[in-house]
Motif scaffolding. Structure first.
Motif, PDB file in Angstrom:
ATOM      1  N   LYS A  25       0.948  -1.194   0.268  1.00 33.48           N
ATOM      2  CA  LYS A  25      -0.164   0.329  -0.181  1.00 33.48           C
ATOM      3  C   LYS A  25       0.622   1.216   0.121  1.00 33.48           C
ATOM      4  CE  LYS A  25      -1.637  -1.154   3.681  1.00 33.48           C
ATOM      5  NZ  LYS A  25      -1.070  -2.769   4.030  1.00 33.48           N
ATOM      6  N   THR A  26       1.431   1.253   0.866  1.00 33.75           N
ATOM      7  CA  THR A  26       2.829   2.185   1.243  1.00 33.75           C
ATOM      8  C   THR A  26       3.296   2.825  -0.091  1.00 33.75           C
ATOM      9  OG1 THR A  26       2.836   2.285   3.719  1.00 33.75           O
ATOM     10  CG2 THR A  26       4.108   3.014   2.502  1.00 33.75           C
ATOM     11  N   SER A  27       4.048   1.340  -0.979  1.00 24.88           N
ATOM     12  CA  SER A  27       4.709   1.684  -2.317  1.00 24.88           C
ATOM     13  C   SER A  27       3.773   2.375  -2.973  1.00 24.88           C
ATOM     14  CB  SER A  27       5.082   0.016  -2.324  1.00 24.88           C
ATOM     15  OG  SER A  27       6.012  -0.582  -1.333  1.00 24.88           O
ATOM     16  N   ALA A  43       7.796  -1.082   7.873  1.00 26.02           N
ATOM     17  CA  ALA A  43       5.521  -0.789   8.289  1.00 26.02           C
ATOM     18  C   ALA A  43       5.203   0.478   8.469  1.00 26.02           C
ATOM     19  CB  ALA A  43       4.995  -2.392   9.560  1.00 26.02           C
ATOM     20  N   THR A  44       3.773   0.790   8.007  1.00 26.65           N
ATOM     21  CA  THR A  44       3.245   1.778   7.856  1.00 26.65           C
ATOM     22  C   THR A  44       2.948   2.043  10.438  1.00 26.65           C
ATOM     23  OG1 THR A  44       2.618   2.104   6.465  1.00 26.65           O
ATOM     24  CG2 THR A  44       1.408   3.097   7.534  1.00 26.65           C
ATOM     25  N   ILE A  45       2.940   3.309  10.474  1.00 29.06           N
ATOM     26  CA  ILE A  45       2.858   3.275  11.951  1.00 29.06           C
ATOM     27  C   ILE A  45       1.485   4.206  12.026  1.00 29.06           C
ATOM     28  CG2 ILE A  45       3.349   3.918  13.746  1.00 29.06           C
ATOM     29  CD1 ILE A  45       4.756   1.502  13.244  1.00 29.06           C
ATOM     30  N   TRP A  67      -5.271   8.366   2.369  1.00 27.56           N
ATOM     31  CA  TRP A  67      -4.793   7.902   3.656  1.00 27.56           C
ATOM     32  C   TRP A  67      -4.696   6.590   3.662  1.00 27.56           C
ATOM     33  CZ3 TRP A  67      -5.492  11.204   8.586  1.00 27.56           C
ATOM     34  CH2 TRP A  67      -6.581  12.341   7.804  1.00 27.56           C
ATOM     35  N   ASP A  68      -2.948   6.226   3.848  1.00 22.66           N
ATOM     36  CA  ASP A  68      -2.788   5.148   3.974  1.00 22.66           C
ATOM     37  C   ASP A  68      -2.543   4.216   5.386  1.00 22.66           C
ATOM     38  OD1 ASP A  68      -0.685   2.819   3.869  1.00 22.66           O
ATOM     39  OD2 ASP A  68       0.734   4.279   3.286  1.00 22.66           O
ATOM     40  N   THR A  69      -2.686   3.277   5.460  1.00 21.29           N
ATOM     41  CA  THR A  69      -3.212   2.878   6.600  1.00 21.29           C
ATOM     42  C   THR A  69      -2.356   1.517   7.113  1.00 21.29           C
ATOM     43  OG1 THR A  69      -4.981   0.869   5.875  1.00 21.29           O
ATOM     44  CG2 THR A  69      -6.097   2.604   6.796  1.00 21.29           C
ATOM     45  N   ALA A  70      -1.842   0.934   7.653  1.00 25.32           N
ATOM     46  CA  ALA A  70      -0.879  -0.024   8.675  1.00 25.32           C
ATOM     47  C   ALA A  70      -2.183  -1.738   8.027  1.00 25.32           C
ATOM     48  CB  ALA A  70      -1.247   0.395   9.878  1.00 25.32           C
TER      49      ALA A  70
END
Ligand SMILES: Nc1nc2c(ncn2[C@@H]2O[C@H](COP(=O)(O)OP(=O)(O)OP(=O)(O)O)[C@@H](O)[C@H]2O)c(=O)[nH]1
Ligand SMILES: [Mg+2]
Lengths: 212, 747
Positions: A25-27, A43-45, A67-70
């Motif tokens: 997702k973050t990528s 890892a996204t916090i 909105w980038d969720t973990a």
């Protein structure tokens, strides 16, 4: 309000990225925002956010709040509150990870629970560059797409920069012309364009999905 | 003719030079005229003489030449006379010279030969005979007179004729004279008028010079004034722009000019009469102030309506306002304060609107009650979203186009922007805290509180990462919420424990079963799963919860033991009950990583109690075998359980009257009777201990202790009573008590 002013006004949309841990997702967001890729996994916090202005082909300019969720389990409790005011839910899985695909239904369920049919759901199978390790076929995804009634599905590779732009372009085309309930123009409360209704009892804003 | 160029006259110039002499062409005309009229030379000369006063005596030369010729002619006549007639010799020289003078006068005039011939011809006609003429006497003189008269007549006639010829000429000359006179008087007039002109032009010149001077002064004045106007005044249009114009590029240009004027005025203040400066300054100041207020109003208006910020032109103008106001911090601050105030109010109102619809009732039906974690989560997500949007909005407000500001200003505005964001967000801190604390403080379910704690902790992590400048704002608030949740957990747990502590029911749970009370199980089954889930150690920062979770239950059951029927129980039973409680607690807390320290502590406590129980067991064994007195005596001499043992130390035992062969024999009999069943009895007495491990430990330890004393006492008896009175060896005793292996191992 003149027509020119109308053009000048930027619609803002919220897009929430969902999916298991480390599906990318973050990528995806990083590739879209900065056109970079990092092999290192961080890892996204909690929930990250990023802003991006996008110019659509019909000369509209829109502002995307991403909105980038973990994906990590311990952050799960945060996510529903973010789904509830999003226009689009981008639900991601890793094509080399069957489990992450199986969990899509759970994620989609979360979205439906919060937004009913109002949110646009998009299915994204990431890491297409690792085709030889594929555990999820495109057909499977299509099947799920039909089943859950998502807007579209797409396979991407953030590493190879494949289909990422297309994904966002398609999302942009799907967005309703006005985010209803928001930005009702020249009233004094114009500052309210950003209001997010988080009351549950009230009718959720009647979003019309008028495209795609 | 040279004209005086008055235009070129300068003030500094001298007066015009006197007029140069007029050179009229008259003279030359007169000369040519004179050439035409040969004989009029003298006239012209006369005319000229009037002007020049130059007299020439040139005519003196000619008589001399004529005289010479006359003399020569007379000499000739003399010669002929001398040849004929000598009597003429007495003619004196005087006569000759008189004649020559006359002749010369005649000959003087340059006459042509033909004229002379004509003259002499007519003279011959008249003079019929020399003789009669030369005759002396009356006849001769009459003849001579007649001749003379004749000549004169002829002459006159000739002259008259000649003169007649001249008459028209003279007439013309006369006319000419008139003309010349007229010319002269005209020339006089001209000269006069020239002189007059000269005078009047002199007056004119001086006038002119005056005027020129005045003009120069006026020009200087004008330049001064226009320079003043340029430097110290605004034109009407500019004033209008400042007072009534729209805020635009032009407005700011004019405003900049006005400011410049204001600055320039400081020079005026330093001149002698500072009144001008003061007045100008006041006037410009008033304009600038009003314009500044307009700018402020515009900025306020634009910022008050965020919708307007979608208009790029407006934003640009707003930026110009900012740039302008930057040098007037009080204005800028007021604008920013208004903006922050209105944004804060909007955000707070919106938040309260959101919050109140969620946190309305406290009835068990309300959503807040049903799912407070979700409510808090939504509110914090809402805040998160507000943080993002607000930061973006304000960033948009302060994103200057490149041409408007330089790098330092950009930096400065960046700081201002951060400050604004921080202040606006800060305003949310209080209501957020109030609302969420309200929810937290109402909650009594520990599980829910734990979830809330977990949630706010996550938000704390996120916010502290995303909100750079907080100044005791949101991040601090969330942090305080984490603390509130912790505190709430601690108090709730504490309340729970207090309830248990004061509960009779709980106290009654302690009975002769010696089983740990039910409440311990209940309490831990509620608390421990949450402790198990807790990922961060933060909640245990001050260890209060950890302490409470382990220490307090121990205290409570101990307290309950004191206050209940248990206090009447046997020591052993009390120990057993304690051991059972501790064992239960230990088993509960063992898997919880955050409670590791406490596990050690509970273990120590178990050891302590089981040691006491061992003591009890040992003393009851001694009691049963009648060895208590000897045990006490021996211990009085030297602690007999020490690792170091030497029989000789115990010699004083011989002095004790109990230490007799008989007594020992009795003891031996008692032991023989009691020991074979002792193990069963022991097990019987300890069977209420829940942990077989502990039971084993206690049995083993007490048996070893007993056996060791038995063995050592046997040695003492053998040494000092000299008879082997105790039948069994210590090994046998240990075997009977079922601890031979352990006993020998220890040996
Ligand atoms: N080969 C390959 N690796 C990828 C691709 N996209 C992401 N990755 C890698 O997958 C790992 C996880 O990527 P992230 O984007 O951090 O995953 P995430 O979904 O944000 O994970 P969480 O934040 O924990 O939910 C990283 O090491 C990336 O380098 C891709 O398209 N191809
Ligand atoms: Mg991530």
């Amino acid at each position: 309000m003149s027509a020119r002013d109308k053009l000048n006004i930027m619609r803002k949309y919220k897009i929430v990225f969902l999916g298991d841990q480390s599906v990318g997702k973050t990528s995806l967001i990083t590739r879209f925002m900065y056109d970079t890729f990092d092999d290192q996994y961080a890892a996204t916090i909690g929930i990250d956010f990023l802003l991006k202005t996008m110019y659509l082909e019909d000369n509209r300019t829109i502002r995307l709040q991403l909105w980038d969720t973990a994906g990590q389990e311990r952050f799960r409790s945060l996510i529903p509150s973010y789904i509830r005011d999003s226009h689009v839910a981008v639900v991601c899985y890793d094509i080399t990870n069957k489990k992450s695909f199986q969990n899509l239904e759970k994620w989609i369920n979360d979205v439906r629970l919060e937004r009913g049919d109002d949110a646009i759901i998009v299915l994204v199978g990431n890491k297409l560059d690792l085709k030889n390790k594929r555990q999820v076929t495109a057909e499977e995804c299509e099947e799920l797409h039909k089943k859950v009634g998502s807007k579209f599905y797409i396979e991407t590779s953030t590493k190879a920069n494949h289909n990422v732009k297309l994904l966002f372009k398609k999302i942009g085309q799907c967005l309703p012309d006005s985010s209803d309930g928001e930005g009702n123009g020249d009233s004094q409360n114009a500052g309210n364009t950003e209001t997010i209704d988080i009351t549950v009892n009230q009718n959720p804003e009647g979003q019309k999905s008028g495209c795609c | 003719m040279d004209f005086v160029d008055f235009d070129t006259l300068n003030l500094s110039d001298d007066l015009p030079q006197p007029q140069p002499a007029l050179s009229l062409p008259i003279a030359t005309n007169i000369e040519t005229f004179g050439r035409k009229f040969y004989n009029l030379n003298s006239l012209t000369r006369n005319l000229l003489k009037r002007d020049n006063n130059t007299d020439t005596e040139k005519s003196e030369n000619q008589p001399q030449v004529a005289e010479k010729y006359a003399n020569l002619s007379l000499l000739l006549i003399e010669d002929t006379k001398n040849a004929d007639n000598d009597h003429q010799e007495p003619h004196s020289d005087i006569k000759i010279s008189a004649l020559s003078a006359r002749l010369s006068r005649v000959l003087n005039n340059p006459l042509s030969d033909s004229q002379i011939r004509q003259i002499f011809g007519s003279l011959e006609d008249t003079l019929r005979s020399w003789d009669s003429i030369l005759e002396p006497g009356a006849l001769g003189s009459m003849l001579r007179r007649k001749l003379r008269g004749e000549i004169e007549r002829t002459l006159i006639r000739n002259q008259t004729q000649t003169l007649k010829e001249y008459q028209p000429v003279i007439k013309n000359l006369r006319k000419l004279e008139e003309n010349v006179d007229a010319l002269r008087s005209a020339s006089m007039g001209v000269v006069d008028s020239v002189n007059n002109d000269f005078e009047s032009s002199e007056i004119f010149n001086s006038k002119m010079e005056n005027l020129h001077r005045k003009k120069t002064a006026v020009v200087v004045k004008k330049q001064l004034l226009s320079a003043f106007r340029a430097k110290f005044t605004l034109n009407e249009y500019e004033e209008y722009t400042l007072e009534n114009g729209d805020i635009s590029d032009e407005f700011f240009t004019v405003l900049a000019k006005a400011e410049q004027v204001d600055q320039n005025c400081s020079i005026l203040l330093s001149i002698d009469n500072s009144q001008l400066g003061v007045k100008t300054m006041a006037r410009v100041n008033r304009l600038v102030t009003r314009a500044s207020e307009k700018v402020v109003a515009y900025a306020n208006r634009t910022l008050g309506n965020l919708y307007a910020l979608n208009n790029r032109d407006r934003v640009r103008t707003l930026h110009q306002c900012f740039v302008y106001l930057r040098h007037r911090p009080h204005y800028l601050n007021s604008v920013l304060a208004t903006f922050v105030g209105s944004r804060s109010k909007t955000l707070v109102d919106e938040f309260l609107g959101q919050a109140n619809s969620r946190v309305a009732g406290s009835s068990p039906q309300s959503e807040e009650y049903q799912d407070p974690v979700r409510v808090i989560g939504d509110l914090l997500a809402y805040i998160h979203s507000v943080v993002v949007s607000e930061s973006e909005t304000i960033l948009g407000i302060f994103s200057f186009e490149n041409d408007l500001v330089d790098e330092t200003s950009r930096k400065e505005f960046g700081e201002i922007m951060n400050d604004c964001v921080a202040k606006v967000l800060q305003s949310l801190a209080k209501p957020v805290r109030a609302k969420l604390e309200q929810i937290i403080s109402r909650e009594v379910r520990i599980l829910v509180l734990f979830s809330i704690h977990h949630l706010v902790e996550l938000y704390y992590i996120m916010f502290s990462k995303q909100i750079k400048q907080d100044h005791m704002g949101l991040v601090a608030t969330i942090e305080s919420l984490v603390e509130s949740a912790e505190l709430r957990i601690v108090t709730t747990v504490e309340n729970k424990l207090t309830t248990i502590r004061n509960s009779n029911l709980a106290q009654l749970q302690l009975n002769i079963d010696l089983q740990p009370p039910e409440w311990i199980i209940d309490f831990y089954s509620e608390i421990l799963p949450m402790l198990d889930q807790t990922h961060t150690e933060s909640i245990f920062k001050d260890n209060s919860l950890v302490n409470m979770v382990v220490d307090q239950p121990i205290q409570i059951y101990e307290q309950h033991m004191e206050n209940s029927q248990v206090k009447n129980f046997e020591k052993r039973d009390k120990y057993i009950l304690q051991l059972n409680c501790l064992d239960l607690i230990l088993s509960k807390i063992m898997p919880i990583s955050v409670l590791t320290d406490k596990v050690i502590l509970v273990n120590e406590k178990i050891k302590e109690v089981s040691d006491k129980l061992v003591e009890t067991q040992v003393s009851s064994l001694l009691e049963e075998s009648g060895l208590t007195d000897f045990y006490n005596i021996a211990n009085m001499i030297c602690p007999i359980n020490d690792d170091f043992f030497d029989v000789s130390i115990y010699e004083p035992i011989t002095e004790n009257k109990l230490f007799t062969e008989d007594n020992i024999r009795q003891v031996n009999l008692k032991i023989q009777a009691f020991l074979p069943t002792a193990l069963l009895d022991i097990q019987q007495s300890l069977f209420k201990i829940n942990s077989p491990l502990v039971v084993n430990e206690i049995i083993t330890e007490s048996a070893i202790k007993y056996s060791r004393f038995y063995g050592r006492f046997q040695l003492i008896c053998d040494e000092y009573l000299k008879v082997p009175l105790l039948a069994w060896s210590d090994g046998e005793v240990a075997t009977l008590l079922g601890v031979e292996d352990a006993y020998f191992d220890e040996q």
